[in-house]
Design a protein around this motif. Structure first.
Motif, PDB file in Angstrom:
ATOM      1  N   ARG A 287      11.583  10.802  16.852  1.00 28.63           N
ATOM      2  CA  ARG A 287      10.413  11.339  17.470  1.00 28.63           C
ATOM      3  C   ARG A 287      10.978  11.739  18.588  1.00 28.63           C
ATOM      4  O   ARG A 287      10.587  12.851  19.194  1.00 28.63           O
ATOM      5  CB  ARG A 287       9.036  10.474  17.644  1.00 28.63           C
ATOM      6  CG  ARG A 287       8.057  11.175  18.284  1.00 28.63           C
ATOM      7  CD  ARG A 287       6.892  10.153  18.402  1.00 28.63           C
ATOM      8  NE  ARG A 287       7.267   9.009  18.876  1.00 28.63           N
ATOM      9  CZ  ARG A 287       6.126   7.886  19.355  1.00 28.63           C
ATOM     10  NH1 ARG A 287       5.213   7.864  18.735  1.00 28.63           N
ATOM     11  NH2 ARG A 287       6.656   6.889  19.988  1.00 28.63           N
ATOM     12  N   PHE A 288      11.547  10.990  19.501  1.00 35.02           N
ATOM     13  CA  PHE A 288      11.959  11.372  21.006  1.00 35.02           C
ATOM     14  C   PHE A 288      12.840  12.621  20.778  1.00 35.02           C
ATOM     15  O   PHE A 288      12.698  13.407  21.571  1.00 35.02           O
ATOM     16  CB  PHE A 288      12.708  10.010  21.598  1.00 35.02           C
ATOM     17  CG  PHE A 288      13.004  10.551  22.892  1.00 35.02           C
ATOM     18  CD1 PHE A 288      12.241  10.158  24.080  1.00 35.02           C
ATOM     19  CD2 PHE A 288      14.266  10.934  23.264  1.00 35.02           C
ATOM     20  CE1 PHE A 288      12.806  10.238  25.455  1.00 35.02           C
ATOM     21  CE2 PHE A 288      14.925  11.150  24.347  1.00 35.02           C
ATOM     22  CZ  PHE A 288      14.184  11.037  25.914  1.00 35.02           C
ATOM     23  N   LEU A 289      14.052  12.375  20.011  1.00 33.06           N
ATOM     24  CA  LEU A 289      14.815  13.517  19.895  1.00 33.06           C
ATOM     25  C   LEU A 289      14.494  14.732  19.309  1.00 33.06           C
ATOM     26  O   LEU A 289      14.650  15.884  20.077  1.00 33.06           O
ATOM     27  CB  LEU A 289      16.023  12.907  18.881  1.00 33.06           C
ATOM     28  CG  LEU A 289      17.098  11.918  19.230  1.00 33.06           C
ATOM     29  CD1 LEU A 289      17.994  11.583  18.034  1.00 33.06           C
ATOM     30  CD2 LEU A 289      17.965  12.054  20.332  1.00 33.06           C
ATOM     31  N   ARG A 290      13.399  14.581  18.433  1.00 34.26           N
ATOM     32  CA  ARG A 290      12.793  15.872  18.086  1.00 34.26           C
ATOM     33  C   ARG A 290      11.897  16.532  19.063  1.00 34.26           C
ATOM     34  O   ARG A 290      12.147  17.814  19.598  1.00 34.26           O
ATOM     35  CB  ARG A 290      11.773  15.658  17.096  1.00 34.26           C
ATOM     36  CG  ARG A 290      11.013  16.745  16.283  1.00 34.26           C
ATOM     37  CD  ARG A 290       9.827  16.320  15.510  1.00 34.26           C
ATOM     38  NE  ARG A 290       9.030  15.848  16.114  1.00 34.26           N
ATOM     39  CZ  ARG A 290       7.925  14.739  15.831  1.00 34.26           C
ATOM     40  NH1 ARG A 290       8.017  14.530  14.454  1.00 34.26           N
ATOM     41  NH2 ARG A 290       7.169  14.270  16.737  1.00 34.26           N
ATOM     42  N   ASP A 291      11.041  15.691  20.094  1.00 31.04           N
ATOM     43  CA  ASP A 291      10.151  16.176  20.912  1.00 31.04           C
ATOM     44  C   ASP A 291      10.791  16.680  22.051  1.00 31.04           C
ATOM     45  O   ASP A 291      10.371  17.737  22.938  1.00 31.04           O
ATOM     46  CB  ASP A 291       9.077  15.160  21.347  1.00 31.04           C
ATOM     47  CG  ASP A 291       8.090  14.972  20.090  1.00 31.04           C
ATOM     48  OD1 ASP A 291       8.100  15.784  19.070  1.00 31.04           O
ATOM     49  OD2 ASP A 291       7.393  14.103  20.149  1.00 31.04           O
ATOM     50  N   TYR A 292      11.835  15.769  22.808  1.00 31.64           N
ATOM     51  CA  TYR A 292      12.370  16.119  24.032  1.00 31.64           C
ATOM     52  C   TYR A 292      13.728  16.666  24.168  1.00 31.64           C
ATOM     53  O   TYR A 292      14.410  17.029  24.862  1.00 31.64           O
ATOM     54  CB  TYR A 292      12.363  14.765  24.783  1.00 31.64           C
ATOM     55  CG  TYR A 292      10.802  14.204  24.823  1.00 31.64           C
ATOM     56  CD1 TYR A 292      10.041  14.843  25.619  1.00 31.64           C
ATOM     57  CD2 TYR A 292      10.623  12.953  24.106  1.00 31.64           C
ATOM     58  CE1 TYR A 292       8.905  14.323  25.665  1.00 31.64           C
ATOM     59  CE2 TYR A 292       9.360  12.493  24.365  1.00 31.64           C
ATOM     60  CZ  TYR A 292       8.615  13.092  25.068  1.00 31.64           C
ATOM     61  OH  TYR A 292       7.211  12.482  25.237  1.00 31.64           O
ATOM     62  N   LEU A 293      14.317  17.121  23.007  1.00 38.90           N
ATOM     63  CA  LEU A 293      15.791  17.392  22.759  1.00 38.90           C
ATOM     64  C   LEU A 293      15.779  18.728  21.683  1.00 38.90           C
ATOM     65  O   LEU A 293      15.987  19.913  22.279  1.00 38.90           O
ATOM     66  CB  LEU A 293      16.682  16.648  22.360  1.00 38.90           C
ATOM     67  CG  LEU A 293      18.226  16.905  22.254  1.00 38.90           C
ATOM     68  CD1 LEU A 293      18.731  17.486  23.680  1.00 38.90           C
ATOM     69  CD2 LEU A 293      18.992  15.806  22.056  1.00 38.90           C
ATOM     70  N   TYR A 294      15.313  18.395  20.504  1.00 42.99           N
ATOM     71  CA  TYR A 294      15.550  19.534  19.596  1.00 42.99           C
ATOM     72  C   TYR A 294      14.646  20.731  19.910  1.00 42.99           C
ATOM     73  O   TYR A 294      14.929  21.825  19.902  1.00 42.99           O
ATOM     74  CB  TYR A 294      15.364  18.828  18.138  1.00 42.99           C
ATOM     75  CG  TYR A 294      15.152  19.919  17.116  1.00 42.99           C
ATOM     76  CD1 TYR A 294      16.067  20.810  16.760  1.00 42.99           C
ATOM     77  CD2 TYR A 294      13.924  20.469  16.399  1.00 42.99           C
ATOM     78  CE1 TYR A 294      16.134  21.725  15.516  1.00 42.99           C
ATOM     79  CE2 TYR A 294      13.549  21.279  15.278  1.00 42.99           C
ATOM     80  CZ  TYR A 294      15.025  22.018  15.125  1.00 42.99           C
ATOM     81  OH  TYR A 294      14.657  22.904  14.018  1.00 42.99           O
ATOM     82  N   ILE A 295      13.267  20.316  20.258  1.00 41.53           N
ATOM     83  CA  ILE A 295      12.344  21.589  20.636  1.00 41.53           C
ATOM     84  C   ILE A 295      12.654  22.054  22.111  1.00 41.53           C
ATOM     85  O   ILE A 295      12.404  23.208  22.151  1.00 41.53           O
ATOM     86  CB  ILE A 295      10.983  20.644  20.585  1.00 41.53           C
ATOM     87  CG1 ILE A 295      10.687  20.375  19.267  1.00 41.53           C
ATOM     88  CG2 ILE A 295       9.768  21.782  21.024  1.00 41.53           C
ATOM     89  CD1 ILE A 295       9.265  19.762  19.077  1.00 41.53           C
ATOM     90  N   ALA A 296      13.079  21.202  22.944  1.00 49.74           N
ATOM     91  CA  ALA A 296      13.539  21.779  24.082  1.00 49.74           C
ATOM     92  C   ALA A 296      14.640  22.766  23.941  1.00 49.74           C
ATOM     93  O   ALA A 296      14.925  23.704  24.723  1.00 49.74           O
ATOM     94  CB  ALA A 296      13.788  20.646  24.991  1.00 49.74           C
TER      95      ALA A 296
END
Length: 512
Positions: A287-296
Motif C-alpha cells: 500500500r505504501f509503495l503504491r500510494d507514495y511511490l507508484y502513484i507519485a
C-alpha cells in the motif's frame, strides 16, 4: 526482546498490560504515555544506543508535521520535501552506505574503506511510517497532533520492529477512544487466540522447517533438481509462516490493548496472479509503495510504457528497501517483470475473451504464480549472486536429477529405468531428503487448504480493515468462538509452543 521469548511472554507483556489497564481507568493520557514508554523500553532492549536515534527521528518528524500543518501552500511543500529528504538520508546512511561505497569501489577501482555500520532494528518501518505521516499531513488527512499519541503511533511495540507500516489516520482515533483503556474480556480472549495461532506458525512450523532451507542456501554446491527444489520450497514456507506468524502475533498483542492493527498478510500463496500476491503479501508495504511511490511517479496516467516503467522502478526500490545488495535488486526486478507481464496478459485476456474466471485456469494460474514467487525467493535468500545462480541452475536441472541411494533397494526394476533416463543415486542424505519433503508437503497443505487466521477469527473483527470473504475448502466451517473445546485446543498448542522456546529465533523480517 522477542515475542517468542519467556521474558516477553511472562514478564514484559503481563506487566505492561496490567499497568496500562489500571492507569487507563483513571487517566487515559497517562495510560498512553505508559504504553509509549514501555514501547521505547522494548526497542531499547535490542540496543539502547539507538534509542536516541529513534527519539530524534520522532521529534524531528513531529515538528515537521506541525510546520506542514501550520504553513501556507509554498512552505508546506518545502517542509514536506525537507522532512522526507532527511528521513531518506538517514535511512540511506545506515542501510545503503556500505553497499554504495562497495559499488563505487568496483566501478572506479578505488580502495575507499567505510567502517561497518550496524543497522538499527526497525529503521525501515519507523521511517516509512513517519514519511506516510508527513504526506498525510500535507494532504490534510491528519486531524490530531497530541505528541504522546504520535509517540505511541510510531513506537507502538507490536508493530515497531517488523510492521505493519501504519497510517496516522488509522491509529490516532483509536488512541483517543476511551474504550481501549477499559478491560474487555472479548479483546483479551480474541487477542490471545490470534497470538497463539501466530506463535504456533513461528515456533512449530517456520523454525522447524528453517534448517532444511539452510541446508541448501548455506551449502549450494551443485544441487540436483529435487534437492534444489526441496530447499527452495522449504525457504518459501519458512518465510511464509515466519512472516504470517509475526503478523498474527502483532495483531493479537495489539488486540489485548483494545487496538486493531491493519492486516498485513492474507494467504498470498493462494493468489491467482502476481498482482493479487502483492495485495496479500506485506499488504501495508504494498500500500505504501503504491500510494507514495507508484502513484507519485505517475501511476498509469501517462500511457502504457510509462506505467510499466513506473512498476519496474517501484519494485526495484521495493527490493532495495528489503536490503542493500544485488540479490535484493534482482528480486525486486523479477517482481517488476512479473507485474508487467501480468498486466499485459490481463489486458490481452480481456480483449480476446479468455476465461480467467474458470476453475481450471485459476488452478493453473495459482500454481504458475507460486512457482514464479519461489523462483524469486532464491535471490531474496541467497547471500550473493553466485550462490543464487548455482541454486537456479539446480532448479532448472543443470546438475541432473539425484535421489538418495537409500531409496534404490525399494525401487526394484524401476531403478534401472530411472538410470536410463538420467536419474542418479547419491550416497547419504536419505533421512534429510525425506524430512525436507515431508515438512514441505505439510506446510503446503496448511498454506493452501486451511483457512487463515482472520478467516478463523472472522466473527470477531480480527483486524482494522478486515472484510469477510468467501472461501471454499473442506474446513470452511471452521471458526473461532468462545468455547471449552477452543480453550483446550489453544491451550495445548500454547504448551507445545512453550516447550519449543529453548532457543527463540529472530523473525526474518527483523533484518529488513
Amino acid at each position: 526482546m522477542l515475542f517468542n521469548s519467556f521474558g516477553f511472554l511472562f514478564l514484559f507483556l503481563p506487566v505492561v498490560l496490567l499497568v496500562f489497564l489500571q492507569i487507563g481507568r483513571r487517566n487515559e493520557i497517562l495510560a498512553a504515555t505508559w504504553l509509549g514508554a514501555a514501547s521505547l523500553f522494548f526497542y531499547a532492549w535490542w540496543d539502547y544506543r539507538y534509542l536516541a536515534l529513534l527519539l530524534a527521528s520522532i521529534v524531528f518528524n513531529y515538528c515537521c508535521g506541525l510546520r506542514i500543518a501550520e504553513s501556507h501552500t509554498g512552505a508546506k511543500k518545502n517542509w514536506l520535501i525537507a522532512g522526507i529528504a532527511c528521513d531518506l538520508i538517514l535511512l540511506a546512511y545506515y542501510k545503503y552506505a556500505g553497499f554504495l561505497v562497495s559499488v563505487f569501489n568496483q566501478v572506479a577501482d578505488t580502495p575507499i574503506f567505510i567502517k561497518d555500520i550496524v543497522l538499527p532494528i526497525g529503521i525501515s518501518f519507523f521511517t516509512f511510517t513517519q514519511i506516510a505521516f508527513l504526506v498525510d499531513t500535507y494532504q490534510g488527512k491528519v486531524k490530531e497532533y497530541r505528541f504522546v499519541h504520535y509517540l505511541l503511533f510510531v513506537t507502538y511495540f507490536p508493530h515497531l520492529i517488523a510492521g505493519p507500516v501504519l497510517h496516522h489516520k488509522e491509529m490516532m482515533p483509536q488512541f483517543s477512544d476511551s474504550k481501549i483503556y477499559r478491560l474487555s474480556w472479548v479483546n483479551i480472549s480474541v487477542g490471545l487466540s490470534i497470538f497463539i495461532i501466530g506463535l504456533a506458525k513461528k515456533v512449530l512450523i517456520a523454525d522447524n522447517i528453517a534448517p532444511y532451507a539452510n541446508d541448501l542456501f548455506n551449502h549450494p554446491i551443485e544441487p540436483s533438481l529435487l534437492v534444489a527444489w526441496g530447499g527452495v520450497l522449504a525457504y518459501a514456507f519458512q518465510i511464509y509462516f515466519d512472516f504470517s506468524g509475526y503478523s498474527d502475533m502483532a495483531i493479537g498483542l495489539s488486540r489485548l490493548f483494545g487496538i486493531k492493527l491493519p492486516l498485513n498478510f492474507n494467504s498470498p500463496y493462494k493468489s491467482v496472479n502476481i498482482v493479487e500476491f502483492w495485495r496479500r503479501w506485506h499488504m501495508t508495504l504494498s500500500r505504501f509503495l503504491r500510494d507514495y511511490l507508484y502513484i507519485a511517479l505517475g501511476g498509469n496516467r501517462h500511457g502504457l510504457l510509462r506505467r510499466y516503467a513506473n512498476l519496474m522502478i517501484t519494485m526495484l526500490l521495493g527490493g532495495l528497501w528489503h536490503g542493500a545488495g544485488w540479490t535484493f535488486l534482482v528480486w525486486g526486478g523479477l517482481h517488476g517483470i512479473y507485474l508487467v507481464i501480468n498486466h499485459a496478459w490481463l489486458a490481452l485476456a480481456q480483449k480476446i475473451g479468455f476465461p480467467l474466471a474458470s476453475l481450471g485456469w485459476k488452478l493453473t494460474a495459482t500454481i504458475m504464480t507460486f512457482i514464479a514467487v519461489c523462483f524469486s525467493w532464491v535471490f531474496f535468500r541467497s547471500v550473493d549472486l553466485p550462490t543464487a545462480q548455482q541454486i537456479v541452475r539446480g532448479l532448472l536441472g543443470g546438475f541432473g536429477v539425484g535421489i538418495p541411494n537409500a531409496f534404490a533397494a525399494r525401487l526394484g526394476e524401476f531403478k534401472t529405468l530411472l538410470e536410463q533416463v538420467g536419474v542418479t543415486f547419491f550416497l547419504g542424505g536419505g533421512t534429510r531428503f525425506v524430512e525436507t519433503w515431508s515438512w514441505v508437503i505439510l506446510a503446503a497443505g496448511i498454506a493452501f487448504f486451511l483457512p487463515n487466521t482472520q478467516q478463523i477469527m472472522r466473527r470477531f473483527e480480527p483486524a482494522l480493515d478486515f472484510t469477510v470473504t468467501e472461501f471454499r475448502t473442506f474446513f470452511a466451517n471452521l471458526y473461532w468462538h468462545p468455547s471449552r473445546s477452543w480453550a483446550v485446543s489453544l491451550g495445548i498448542v500454547m504448551i507445545l509452543c512453550l516447550l519449543s522456546l529453548n532457543k527463540p529465533s529472530d523473525f526474518l523480517y527483523f533484518q529488513f
